[in-house]
Write an enzyme that holds these catalytic residues in place. Structure first.
Site, PDB file in Angstrom:
ATOM      1  N   ASP A 154       0.777  -1.254   0.000  1.00 35.11           N
ATOM      2  CA  ASP A 154       0.000   0.000   0.000  1.00 35.11           C
ATOM      3  C   ASP A 154       0.804   1.299   0.000  1.00 35.11           C
ATOM      4  O   ASP A 154       1.703   1.473   0.825  1.00 35.11           O
ATOM      5  CB  ASP A 154      -0.856   0.093   1.272  1.00 35.11           C
ATOM      6  CG  ASP A 154      -1.573  -1.165   1.616  1.00 35.11           C
ATOM      7  OD1 ASP A 154      -1.483  -2.125   0.861  1.00 35.11           O
ATOM      8  OD2 ASP A 154      -2.217  -1.175   2.672  1.00 35.11           O
ATOM      9  N   GLU A 324     -10.381  -2.767   4.018  1.00 40.00           N
ATOM     10  CA  GLU A 324      -9.094  -2.173   4.384  1.00 40.00           C
ATOM     11  C   GLU A 324      -8.993  -0.762   3.790  1.00 40.00           C
ATOM     12  O   GLU A 324      -9.723  -0.402   2.873  1.00 40.00           O
ATOM     13  CB  GLU A 324      -7.943  -3.012   3.832  1.00 40.00           C
ATOM     14  CG  GLU A 324      -7.970  -4.462   4.290  1.00 40.00           C
ATOM     15  CD  GLU A 324      -6.783  -5.293   3.798  1.00 40.00           C
ATOM     16  OE1 GLU A 324      -6.204  -6.005   4.607  1.00 40.00           O
ATOM     17  OE2 GLU A 324      -6.455  -5.231   2.602  1.00 40.00           O
TER      18      GLU A 324
HETATM   19  C1  FRU Z   1      -3.766  -3.726   2.642  1.00 41.13           C
HETATM   20  C2  FRU Z   1      -3.134  -4.120   3.953  1.00 41.13           C
HETATM   21  C3  FRU Z   1      -3.558  -3.160   5.041  1.00 41.13           C
HETATM   22  C4  FRU Z   1      -2.440  -3.261   6.019  1.00 41.13           C
HETATM   23  C5  FRU Z   1      -1.249  -3.452   5.127  1.00 41.13           C
HETATM   24  C6  FRU Z   1      -0.183  -4.317   5.714  1.00 41.13           C
HETATM   25  O1  FRU Z   1      -3.103  -4.169   1.527  1.00 41.13           O
HETATM   26  O2  FRU Z   1      -3.502  -5.441   4.271  1.00 41.13           O
HETATM   27  O3  FRU Z   1      -4.821  -3.428   5.586  1.00 41.13           O
HETATM   28  O4  FRU Z   1      -2.310  -2.121   6.815  1.00 41.13           O
HETATM   29  O5  FRU Z   1      -1.730  -4.034   3.936  1.00 41.13           O
HETATM   30  O6  FRU Z   1       0.955  -4.328   4.927  1.00 41.13           O
END
Ligand code: FRU
Length: 611
Positions: A154, A324
């Protein structure tokens, strides 16, 4: 009795190993094998980096880094056993003049210390003042943001300040698989050229550094100064809690709020995304209550004390996976004075083509509660921001200039992100995009994502410029720029009022191809990457994705960006977008177009090579 003898033997052998310090190591690195799965590495020489040899296919070794005898950090590294796939740099510059020892515990099953000593990592661990950043990997994009090395997922924590776009990202600085999550940091003055900054946040005792957000504290609500950069992120260990950080050097380094965490819940909650509500004079925070498939809304006067106000999402929209990375902002609907709120809810899995995708809702927000618009049947429709397979965790920059709502996504999919055929780095971001709102022919309001205006500066030579093509069944073929690996932007207007189907194909010299098809009856554009090149690293990769084209007149204008391993198709100024990865063994060199079921017209076909 037998057992005791065995134990003694093992002790004797590890004792023998103690005397063999440094035998297999390179200069300035002392290696001391303590047992079948435990080795001490002591840095005795000089060099900015200790290069750690990685082998991707093996289990992690746990490396406790001791500085002057005290634990400084604990990292997981796939230290090479039989071959070195690539190196990751461990930066020694913060420890100059101090004693650095790494206590390494490997998980490889071995029966003797002799065997452990033969591991490729020990003799290949070297000190160096530089490390390889030559981007020699053939699939490394030329004009998309990528981490210099290591794993990335992300984009998060983005803000704009003093003419600089700051981009943080979920980063593993010690390998190309998801691990050691930290906030990598890049900055840019033009959204195209990115400068690598030092790692901004690394795991602490509360856990890894998961996604979050940043915003400028214009009114000094938190007490760290006017315009301090405030950040909130998820500390992830056995639980997920929310931590506050602040920066007085424009996001270069962050301090931890001493009384963290500021929000705790009994169930998984992550990816805090906050903004200042100037009407209510308070902070608003969206938090993904992931397993409950909902977004929670909190408010706070000072970023430290938070009150839960409402939740949105139970039973609404796509529910096929965890929710998310939320985002919430207000925009004007194109051509009107109407203002609407857009709530982004990333979802994994459960996307329209499998795996992860970004859904959104349009509605109203009163400072505490989000209410989504319904369609004429009273249902809340699921809307998608992008109709490709490789667009996820998309969120926007805080404090962007000129009321812009600029977003960027992670250009991959959790289904296969760890398997894509790149090595030293893994994954890129999408191109930056400008979000707008428009009214569709069904009366619903939708989001458009148009390429950010800065991207016009990418255009180099105009390699093709054709005013008008009358298109029939017979394929018309044009060359893509060959001297820069096929990296280009293709644009054209398509008039398919008299056609049923228009085929647009990108092809290379070994027959690998991407086929796009505009269906004039269904008003859709599909993207078929099943024969696009290397597709067999995951059964979920070969796929056809389909976008509604949000028009009723069979006219579309397309902008297609090709960058070695990605294709982004923007239609009608971003009213529909498709982002898909491709791994052709050679660059695509030809564009072919044809029309079935009647003639079509193509106008203003232009191809620009990209620098
Ligand atoms: C989304 C996610 C988020 C989390 C991050 C961990 O892709 O799963 O929810 O904060 O990646 O790397």
């Amino acid at each position: 009795m037998k057992k005791i003898v065995k134990g003694l033997m093992a002790m004797m052998m590890s004792g023998m190993a103690m005397t063999s310090s440094g035998a297999s190591a390179s200069e300035g690195v002392e290696v001391n094998h303590l047992g079948v799965s435990n080795t001490l590495v002591r840095v005795t020489g000089n060099g900015r980096y200790l290069l750690l040899p990685v082998q991707e296919s093996i289990d992690d070794a746990r490396v406790n880094v001791l500085v002057d005898g005290k634990l400084d950090k604990s990292i997981n590294v796939k230290l090479a056993k039989s071959k070195v796939d690539y190196f990751v740099p461990f930066d020694l510059s913060p420890y100059k003049g101090h004693e650095v020892v790494m206590n390494v515990v490997t998980t490889q099953g071995r029966s003797t210390v002799r065997e452990a000593k033969d591991d490729a990592c020990w003799k290949n661990m070297t000190l160096s003042d530089s490390f390889d950043t030559t981007n020699r990997e053939k699939y490394r994009p030329a004009y998309h943001h990528t981490p210099l090395y290591g794993w990335m997922n992300d984009p998060n924590g983005m803000f704009y300040k003093d003419g600089v776009w700051h981009l943080y990202y979920q980063h593993n600085p010690y390998g190309s698989k998801w691990q050691n999550l930290s906030w990598g940091h890049s900055s840019s003055k033009d959204l195209i050229n990115w400068e690598v900054q030092p790692e901004a946040l690394e795991p602490n005792g509360l856990g890894m550094v998961f996604s979050g957000s940043c915003a400028l504290d214009t009114n000094n609500t938190a007490g760290y100064g006017n315009n301090a950069v405030l950040g909130l992120y998820t500390s992830a260990d056995a639980s997920q809690t929310q931590s506050l950080v602040w920066s007085n050097d424009n996001g270069g380094t962050f301090e931890f709020y001493p009384a963290n965490p500021v929000i705790t819940l009994e169930t998984e909650a992550r990816d805090p995304n906050m903004f200042w509500d100037d009407d209510a004079k308070q902070w608003v925070l969206l938090l993904a209550h992931s397993l409950e498939h909902e977004m929670l809304v909190f408010t706070s006067p000072d970023m430290k004390n938070w009150t839960l106000q409402s939740s949105f999402g139970k039973g609404i929209g796509a529910q096929g996976g965890v929710w998310e990375c939320p985002d919430l902002f207000k925009l004007k609907v194109d051509g009107t004075d109407e203002e609407k709120w857009m709530l982004i809810c990333n979802l994994n899995p459960g996307g329209p083509f499998g795996g992860s995708a970004t859904q959104y809702f349009i509605g109203d927000f009163d400072g505490k509660t989000f209410v989504a618009d319904t369609d004429t049947n009273g249902n809340i429709p699921t809307k998608w921001m992008d109709f490709g397979k490789d667009h996820y965790a998309t969120v926007s920059w805080s404090d962007a200039p000129d009321n812009r709502r600029t977003v960027i996504g992670w250009m991959s999919n959790w289904q296969y992100a760890a398997e894509v055929p790149t090595m030293q780095f893994r994954s890129a971001n999408t191109l930056p995009r400008e979000i707008g709102l428009f009214k569709g022919s069904d009366g619903q309001i939708y989001a458009s994502s148009a390429p950010s205006p800065e991207l016009l500066a990418l255009r180099d030579k105009l390699t093709l410029n054709v005013k008008k093509i009358n298109l029939g069944k017979k394929m018309r073929t044009y060359n893509l720029p060959a001297d820069n690996g096929g990296i280009c932007e293709i644009l054209f207007d398509l008039d398919a009022r008299k056609s049923k189907n228009v085929e647009i194909e990108l092809k290379n010299n070994v027959g690998e191809r991407v086929v796009m098809e505009y269906d004039a009856v269904a008003h859709t554009l599909s993207f078929d990457r099943r024969e696009s090149g290397v597709v067999d690293f995951s059964q979920d990769f070969p796929a056809v994705t389909v976008a509604p084209t949000f028009e009723t007149d069979n006219k579309i204008s397309l902008r297609v960006f090709i960058d070695r391993s990605s294709i982004e198709v923007f239609g009608n100024d971003g009213r529909f977008v498709m982002t898909n990865l491709v791994f052709p063994t050679e660059p695509y060199t030809r564009l072919s177009v044809s029309s079935q079921g009647g003639n079509a017209k193509i106008e203003n076909l232009r191809i620009f090579s990209i620098k």
